[in-house]
Design an enzyme around this catalytic site. Structure first.
Site, mmCIF file in Angstrom:
data_model
loop_
_atom_site.group_PDB
_atom_site.id
_atom_site.type_symbol
_atom_site.label_atom_id
_atom_site.label_comp_id
_atom_site.label_asym_id
_atom_site.label_seq_id
_atom_site.Cartn_x
_atom_site.Cartn_y
_atom_site.Cartn_z
ATOM 1 N N SER A 54 0.862 -1.144 0.057
ATOM 2 C CA SER A 54 0.141 -0.079 -0.112
ATOM 3 C C SER A 54 0.861 1.287 -0.074
ATOM 4 O O SER A 54 2.024 1.140 0.575
ATOM 5 C CB SER A 54 -0.723 0.022 1.119
ATOM 6 O OG SER A 54 -1.472 1.172 1.441
ATOM 7 N N TYR A 113 -1.763 -1.277 10.965
ATOM 8 C CA TYR A 113 -1.948 -1.817 9.738
ATOM 9 C C TYR A 113 -0.754 -1.295 8.652
ATOM 10 O O TYR A 113 -0.325 -2.362 8.126
ATOM 11 C CB TYR A 113 -3.010 -1.014 9.063
ATOM 12 C CG TYR A 113 -3.500 -1.320 7.582
ATOM 13 C CD1 TYR A 113 -3.780 -2.786 7.059
ATOM 14 C CD2 TYR A 113 -3.283 -0.090 6.491
ATOM 15 C CE1 TYR A 113 -3.763 -2.884 5.811
ATOM 16 C CE2 TYR A 113 -3.317 -0.467 5.233
ATOM 17 C CZ TYR A 113 -3.654 -1.793 4.780
ATOM 18 O OH TYR A 113 -3.689 -1.861 3.248
ATOM 19 N N LYS A 158 2.128 -3.995 6.696
ATOM 20 C CA LYS A 158 2.521 -4.068 5.320
ATOM 21 C C LYS A 158 3.901 -3.915 5.242
ATOM 22 O O LYS A 158 4.890 -4.344 4.227
ATOM 23 C CB LYS A 158 1.749 -3.004 4.731
ATOM 24 C CG LYS A 158 0.423 -3.039 4.384
ATOM 25 C CD LYS A 158 0.097 -4.225 3.458
ATOM 26 C CE LYS A 158 -1.294 -4.692 3.461
ATOM 27 N NZ LYS A 158 -1.696 -6.028 2.849
HETATM 28 P P1 NAD Z 1 -10.940 -7.213 1.061
HETATM 29 O O1 NAD Z 1 -11.195 -7.341 2.677
HETATM 30 O O2 NAD Z 1 -12.114 -6.850 0.243
HETATM 31 O O3 NAD Z 1 -10.426 -8.555 0.668
HETATM 32 C C1 NAD Z 1 -9.545 -9.261 1.626
HETATM 33 C C2 NAD Z 1 -9.984 -10.819 1.486
HETATM 34 O O4 NAD Z 1 -9.152 -11.688 2.378
HETATM 35 C C3 NAD Z 1 -11.123 -10.818 2.132
HETATM 36 O O5 NAD Z 1 -12.327 -11.645 1.193
HETATM 37 C C4 NAD Z 1 -10.997 -11.741 3.446
HETATM 38 O O6 NAD Z 1 -12.159 -12.456 3.746
HETATM 39 C C5 NAD Z 1 -9.788 -12.188 3.085
HETATM 40 N N1 NAD Z 1 -8.954 -12.691 4.372
HETATM 41 C C6 NAD Z 1 -8.537 -11.846 5.251
HETATM 42 N N2 NAD Z 1 -7.533 -12.534 6.460
HETATM 43 C C7 NAD Z 1 -7.730 -13.822 5.618
HETATM 44 C C8 NAD Z 1 -6.960 -14.990 6.209
HETATM 45 N N3 NAD Z 1 -6.229 -14.931 7.336
HETATM 46 N N4 NAD Z 1 -6.876 -16.029 5.533
HETATM 47 C C9 NAD Z 1 -7.805 -16.234 4.295
HETATM 48 N N5 NAD Z 1 -8.464 -15.011 3.997
HETATM 49 C C10 NAD Z 1 -8.380 -13.962 4.448
HETATM 50 O O7 NAD Z 1 -9.745 -6.290 0.838
HETATM 51 P P2 NAD Z 1 -9.347 -5.418 -0.459
HETATM 52 O O8 NAD Z 1 -9.690 -4.303 -0.777
HETATM 53 O O9 NAD Z 1 -9.820 -6.407 -1.581
HETATM 54 O O10 NAD Z 1 -7.741 -5.597 -0.383
HETATM 55 C C11 NAD Z 1 -6.821 -6.487 -0.526
HETATM 56 C C12 NAD Z 1 -5.319 -6.295 -0.240
HETATM 57 O O11 NAD Z 1 -4.850 -5.140 -0.784
HETATM 58 C C13 NAD Z 1 -5.364 -6.355 1.218
HETATM 59 O O12 NAD Z 1 -4.091 -7.028 1.719
HETATM 60 C C14 NAD Z 1 -5.123 -4.752 1.342
HETATM 61 O O13 NAD Z 1 -4.572 -4.346 2.886
HETATM 62 C C15 NAD Z 1 -4.389 -4.385 0.264
HETATM 63 N N6 NAD Z 1 -4.730 -2.936 -0.059
HETATM 64 C C16 NAD Z 1 -6.045 -2.732 -0.082
HETATM 65 C C17 NAD Z 1 -6.412 -1.034 -0.248
HETATM 66 C C18 NAD Z 1 -7.645 -0.561 -0.435
HETATM 67 O O14 NAD Z 1 -7.825 0.516 -0.346
HETATM 68 N N7 NAD Z 1 -8.696 -1.586 -0.856
HETATM 69 C C19 NAD Z 1 -5.105 -0.243 -0.381
HETATM 70 C C20 NAD Z 1 -3.891 -0.551 -0.419
HETATM 71 C C21 NAD Z 1 -3.656 -2.161 -0.109
HETATM 72 C C1 UD1 Z 2 -6.813 5.261 3.922
HETATM 73 C C2 UD1 Z 2 -5.967 4.849 5.193
HETATM 74 C C3 UD1 Z 2 -4.740 4.108 4.419
HETATM 75 C C4 UD1 Z 2 -5.006 3.166 3.315
HETATM 76 C C5 UD1 Z 2 -5.745 3.843 2.443
HETATM 77 C C6 UD1 Z 2 -6.298 2.954 1.188
HETATM 78 C C7 UD1 Z 2 -6.589 5.987 7.113
HETATM 79 C C8 UD1 Z 2 -5.878 6.861 7.988
HETATM 80 N N1 UD1 Z 2 -5.648 5.776 6.113
HETATM 81 O O1 UD1 Z 2 -6.240 6.389 3.392
HETATM 82 O O2 UD1 Z 2 -3.963 3.554 5.516
HETATM 83 O O3 UD1 Z 2 -3.945 2.768 2.885
HETATM 84 O O4 UD1 Z 2 -6.974 4.348 3.123
HETATM 85 O O5 UD1 Z 2 -7.171 1.687 1.871
HETATM 86 O O6 UD1 Z 2 -7.563 5.527 7.382
HETATM 87 N N2 UD1 Z 2 -12.280 11.344 3.704
HETATM 88 C C9 UD1 Z 2 -13.318 11.954 4.029
HETATM 89 N N3 UD1 Z 2 -14.613 11.550 4.635
HETATM 90 C C10 UD1 Z 2 -14.855 10.229 4.819
HETATM 91 C C11 UD1 Z 2 -13.472 9.204 4.388
HETATM 92 C C12 UD1 Z 2 -12.358 9.790 3.922
HETATM 93 O O7 UD1 Z 2 -13.140 13.461 4.107
HETATM 94 O O8 UD1 Z 2 -15.876 9.753 5.280
HETATM 95 C C13 UD1 Z 2 -11.242 11.840 3.245
HETATM 96 C C14 UD1 Z 2 -10.171 11.526 3.697
HETATM 97 O O9 UD1 Z 2 -9.505 12.541 4.799
HETATM 98 C C15 UD1 Z 2 -8.874 11.298 2.747
HETATM 99 C C16 UD1 Z 2 -9.588 11.248 1.276
HETATM 100 O O10 UD1 Z 2 -11.187 11.259 1.728
HETATM 101 O O11 UD1 Z 2 -8.396 13.041 2.268
HETATM 102 C C17 UD1 Z 2 -9.503 9.641 1.083
HETATM 103 O O12 UD1 Z 2 -9.755 8.789 2.435
HETATM 104 P P1 UD1 Z 2 -9.648 7.233 2.203
HETATM 105 O O13 UD1 Z 2 -10.340 6.745 1.180
HETATM 106 O O14 UD1 Z 2 -9.967 6.652 3.745
HETATM 107 O O15 UD1 Z 2 -8.190 6.971 1.761
HETATM 108 P P2 UD1 Z 2 -6.763 7.416 2.818
HETATM 109 O O16 UD1 Z 2 -6.794 8.521 3.614
HETATM 110 O O17 UD1 Z 2 -5.696 7.629 1.630
#
Ligand code: NAD
Ligand code: UD1
Length: 336
Positions: free
Chosen positions: A124, A148, A152
């Site tokens: 991330s 979190y 990572k």
């Molecule tokens: P998500 O929660 O939709 O998907 C993650 C999946 O992993 C879920 O289906 C959950 O049931 C499964 N899971 C969790 N722990 C597990 C375990 N111990 N064993 C087996 N399955 C397990 O999340 P996502 O948004 O699809 O994210 C996927 C990956 O990307 C995650 O590692 C997350 O940290 C990373 N990531 C997500 C974002 C974001 O904003 N969505 C941003 C940066 C990184």
């Molecule tokens: C969040 C996580 C970050 C993670 C990323 C992607 C936190 C502090 N950080 O970051 O660790 O990697 O998501 O999953 O949670 N916002 C609002 N109102 C809301 C929600 C968000 O104003 O209800 C604003 C936030 O202040 C930010 C922007 O929208 O400026 C995006 O927020 P968000 O979607 O939570 O992503 P990140 O802040 O980038």
């Protein structure tokens, strides 16, 4: 080619399964369903005509993983499984270190025993902490401000050390910026449990009438309109980034690191206004105090990924909000 997709019923994993199937790969999905529903597999089948093989289980369970690797001849692993709620990670750090760090170590140990040496890991942009400048390049310093983010970063470091000791492995760390959007069919999208932490799912739930109004966390940042700026990337572009990494990196031993972002920053209010246009309705909002741990601006320099993966995000902001709205309006309560 068989690709093991951990967390494959989750938001990013499910979209990646579709792209894998459409490019001729065979995904094998494992997930413990702690944050997703089995019904996602029906939707993948509806879109592609192929139902991925699914084994329900936990990446921390080595006996389960042994069964998976014994049953399927896996070429590469794309590892999405993890917990991702920043607030919860502050309350329950051990849960995050156990799931995200120990889980990954168990997975890698079992891959090693099974002779599978190609891994793509979901990292991330949070690993850049509060960057000194934007756009962010892959060689910027890393840091973490919450468990979190630290999980990572720890996994990145463990994987780097492991690869150094096992030079025939290919490990790719993909640092995602802000994934948004949904599949263009409207059949798959993001379905957060409880109150959404992230901006776009919250906006979408306001638009569909599930929530009254959005709280905008701060309008006094040093940004053009005072609200936070992020690099929002369409989840299907993100999924395609994994296919590019699989294609280009699988046979290149080493630890490879790429930003997956668009290179463009948009403010909270720009996102709200874009969504209003897509949904053709007002999104009520109020300005609230800044959220602890938030930064003003975060967007990628995507040029390294373009040069080395031959991949570039192509879907624009309008497509991101339109696809999110199609998913949310067709599935007001998510996967029910
Ligand atoms: P998500 O929660 O939709 O998907 C993650 C999946 O992993 C879920 O289906 C959950 O049931 C499964 N899971 C969790 N722990 C597990 C375990 N111990 N064993 C087996 N399955 C397990 O999340 P996502 O948004 O699809 O994210 C996927 C990956 O990307 C995650 O590692 C997350 O940290 C990373 N990531 C997500 C974002 C974001 O904003 N969505 C941003 C940066 C990184
Ligand atoms: C969040 C996580 C970050 C993670 C990323 C992607 C936190 C502090 N950080 O970051 O660790 O990697 O998501 O999953 O949670 N916002 C609002 N109102 C809301 C929600 C968000 O104003 O209800 C604003 C936030 O202040 C930010 C922007 O929208 O400026 C995006 O927020 P968000 O979607 O939570 O992503 P990140 O802040 O980038």
């Amino acid at each position: 080619m068989k690709v093991l997709v951990t967390g494959g019923t989750g938001y990013i994993g499910s979209h990646t399964c579709i792209q894998l199937i459409e490019q001729g790969y065979t995904p094998v999905v494992i997930d413990n369903l702690c944050n997703s529903k089995e019904m996602v597999l029906d939707r993948i089948e509806q879109v592609t005509g192929v139902r991925p093989t699914f084994m329900q289980g936990d990446i921390r369970d080595s006996a389960f993983l042994k069964r998976v690797f014994a049953k399927h001849s896996i070429d590469s692993v794309i590892h999405f499984a993890g917990l991702k709620a920043v607030g919860e990670s502050v309350e329950k750090p051990l849960k995050y270190y156990d799931n995200n760090v120990s889980g990954t170590l168990t997975l890698v140990s079992e891959m090693d025993l099974a002779g599978v040496k190609s891994l793509i890991f979901s990292s991330s942009a949070t690993v850049y902490g509060d960057p000194a400048s934007v756009p962010i390049k892959e060689d910027f310093p890393t840091s973490a401000t919450n468990p979190y983010g630290r999980s990572k970063l720890m996994v990145e470091e463990c994987l780097r050390d492991f690869q150094q000791a096992n030079l025939d492995w290919s490990i790719t760390l993909l640092r995602y910026f802000n994934p948004v959007g949904a599949h263009e069919s409207g059949l798959l999208g993001e379905d957060p449990q409880g109150t959404p932490n992230n901006l776009l799912p919250f906006v979408a739930q306001v638009a569909v009438g599930r929530r009254e109004k959005l709280g905008v966390f701060g309008n006094d940042y040093n940004t053009p309109d005072g609200t936070g700026v992020r690099d929002y990337i369409h989840v299907v572009d993100l999924a395609d980034g994994h296919l590019a990494a699989l294609d280009k990196m699988k046979h290149q031993p080493g630890t490879h690191i790429f930003n997956l972002g668009t290179g463009q920053g948009n403010s909270v209010l720009e996102m709200v206004h874009a969504f209003e246009t897509a949904a053709n309705r007002p999104i009520p909002y109020e300005i609230k105090p800044r959220r602890a741990g938030d930064i003003a601006e975060c967007y990628a320099d995507p040029t390294y990924a373009e040069a080395h993966l031959g991949w570039k995000a192509t879907r624009d902001l309008q497509t991101m909000v339109e696809d999110t709205w199609r998913w949310q309006s067709q599935n007001p309560n998510g996967y029910q």
